[in-house]
Design a protein around this motif. Structure first.
Motif, mmCIF file in Angstrom:
data_model
loop_
_atom_site.group_PDB
_atom_site.id
_atom_site.type_symbol
_atom_site.label_atom_id
_atom_site.label_comp_id
_atom_site.label_asym_id
_atom_site.label_seq_id
_atom_site.Cartn_x
_atom_site.Cartn_y
_atom_site.Cartn_z
ATOM 1 N N GLU A 19 44.409 39.063 51.935
ATOM 2 C CA GLU A 19 43.033 39.893 51.929
ATOM 3 C C GLU A 19 42.177 38.919 51.044
ATOM 4 O O GLU A 19 42.586 38.293 49.992
ATOM 5 C CB GLU A 19 43.210 41.091 50.991
ATOM 6 N N VAL A 20 40.892 38.686 51.512
ATOM 7 C CA VAL A 20 40.054 37.826 50.730
ATOM 8 C C VAL A 20 38.854 38.737 50.484
ATOM 9 O O VAL A 20 38.119 39.534 51.424
ATOM 10 C CB VAL A 20 39.363 36.561 51.683
ATOM 11 N N VAL A 21 38.304 38.439 49.185
ATOM 12 C CA VAL A 21 36.984 38.974 48.880
ATOM 13 C C VAL A 21 36.142 38.179 48.137
ATOM 14 O O VAL A 21 36.689 37.053 47.660
ATOM 15 C CB VAL A 21 37.364 40.322 48.020
ATOM 16 N N LEU A 22 34.858 38.359 48.225
ATOM 17 C CA LEU A 22 33.912 37.358 47.786
ATOM 18 C C LEU A 22 33.249 37.954 46.529
ATOM 19 O O LEU A 22 32.624 38.829 46.687
ATOM 20 C CB LEU A 22 32.811 36.651 48.598
ATOM 21 N N LEU A 23 33.355 37.534 45.348
ATOM 22 C CA LEU A 23 33.076 38.177 44.067
ATOM 23 C C LEU A 23 31.481 37.721 43.768
ATOM 24 O O LEU A 23 31.374 36.665 43.284
ATOM 25 C CB LEU A 23 33.922 37.915 42.938
ATOM 26 N N ASP A 24 30.652 38.417 44.303
ATOM 27 C CA ASP A 24 29.214 38.054 44.083
ATOM 28 C C ASP A 24 28.678 39.034 42.779
ATOM 29 O O ASP A 24 28.042 39.752 42.697
ATOM 30 C CB ASP A 24 28.342 38.897 45.311
ATOM 31 N N ASP A 25 29.018 38.153 41.704
ATOM 32 C CA ASP A 25 28.745 38.742 40.443
ATOM 33 C C ASP A 25 28.604 37.474 39.306
ATOM 34 O O ASP A 25 29.055 37.698 38.273
ATOM 35 C CB ASP A 25 29.753 39.865 39.982
ATOM 36 N N ILE A 26 28.000 36.656 39.845
ATOM 37 C CA ILE A 26 28.149 35.157 39.225
ATOM 38 C C ILE A 26 27.192 35.483 37.732
ATOM 39 O O ILE A 26 27.571 34.955 36.837
ATOM 40 C CB ILE A 26 27.543 33.958 39.612
ATOM 41 N N LYS A 27 26.143 36.228 37.855
ATOM 42 C CA LYS A 27 25.479 36.151 36.714
ATOM 43 C C LYS A 27 25.781 36.987 35.715
ATOM 44 O O LYS A 27 25.497 37.009 34.527
ATOM 45 C CB LYS A 27 23.888 36.968 37.232
ATOM 46 N N ASP B 290 33.995 46.701 41.625
ATOM 47 C CA ASP B 290 34.412 46.900 42.966
ATOM 48 C C ASP B 290 35.890 46.281 42.978
ATOM 49 O O ASP B 290 37.054 46.890 43.564
ATOM 50 C CB ASP B 290 33.686 46.397 44.092
ATOM 51 N N LEU B 291 36.203 44.962 42.503
ATOM 52 C CA LEU B 291 37.180 44.231 42.469
ATOM 53 C C LEU B 291 38.303 45.078 41.433
ATOM 54 O O LEU B 291 39.466 45.146 41.862
ATOM 55 C CB LEU B 291 37.028 42.948 41.990
ATOM 56 N N GLU B 292 37.787 45.347 40.295
ATOM 57 C CA GLU B 292 38.362 46.096 39.234
ATOM 58 C C GLU B 292 39.154 47.457 39.896
ATOM 59 O O GLU B 292 40.372 47.522 39.847
ATOM 60 C CB GLU B 292 37.805 46.466 38.116
#
Length: 162
Positions: free
Chosen positions: A104-112, A31-33
């Motif tokens: 704009e702020v996004v939280l990247l929930d992909d630590i694993k 999504d971030l990409e």
């Protein structure tokens, strides 16, 4: 009664406006990409940070000063990528409000999967933060590993914003 309704409407609008300042998206790497690719016509500044990272918190006011300077330029965009845990969304929201983050702020929930996506952003990135990436016309042109001064941030933007 009319004055009371008007007062309530004003309060509601103010509340909605303040709430919008603390909103952010929760995204995965893909999504971030995709979000980065949507800004191909801009000079894009992407800063990776966390509320628990002292150097990140120290540099963010400089980033907000610069963002506020260029926010009305249609060729400029800043995205702040929080690497806080998904469980800490409330802390991120309060942080955004308390620090008056205007970008704009996004939280990247992909630590694993961080060992997968970190080298896709930058092969020399060792995973430490803060990190700032600069894109122009959809192509990364600069990688800043570590805290970035306001002067260096502005210089990089000014040299590439046309």
């Amino acid at each position: 009664m009319k004055n009371l309704i008007q007062l309530l409407a004003v309060c509601l609008c103010f509340t909605v406006f303040k709430a919008q300042q603390t909103r952010f998206s929760v995204v995965k790497y893909e999504d971030l990409e995709q979000r980065i690719q949507q800004e191909q016509d801009k000079l894009l500044v992407v800063n990776f940070w966390s509320t628990t990272c002292a150097p990140c918190v120290k540099e963010l006011p400089h980033f907000m000063e610069v963002n506020n300077k260029y926010v009305n330029n249609p060729k400029f965009k800043m995205i702040l990528v929080s690497l806080d845990r998904l469980a800490d969304q409330e802390r991120v929201s309060k942080f955004i409000k308390n620090k008056n983050l205007t970008a704009e702020v996004v939280l990247l929930d992909d630590i694993k999967r961080m060992n997968t996506w970190i080298p896709k952003f930058e092969k020399d990135w060792d995973g430490n933060i803060p990190v700032t990436l600069f894109y122009k016309n959809g192509t990364k042109f600069h990688f800043n590993d570590g805290e970035m001064s306001k002067e260096d941030l502005e210089k990089t933007i000014n040299e590439n914003l046309q």
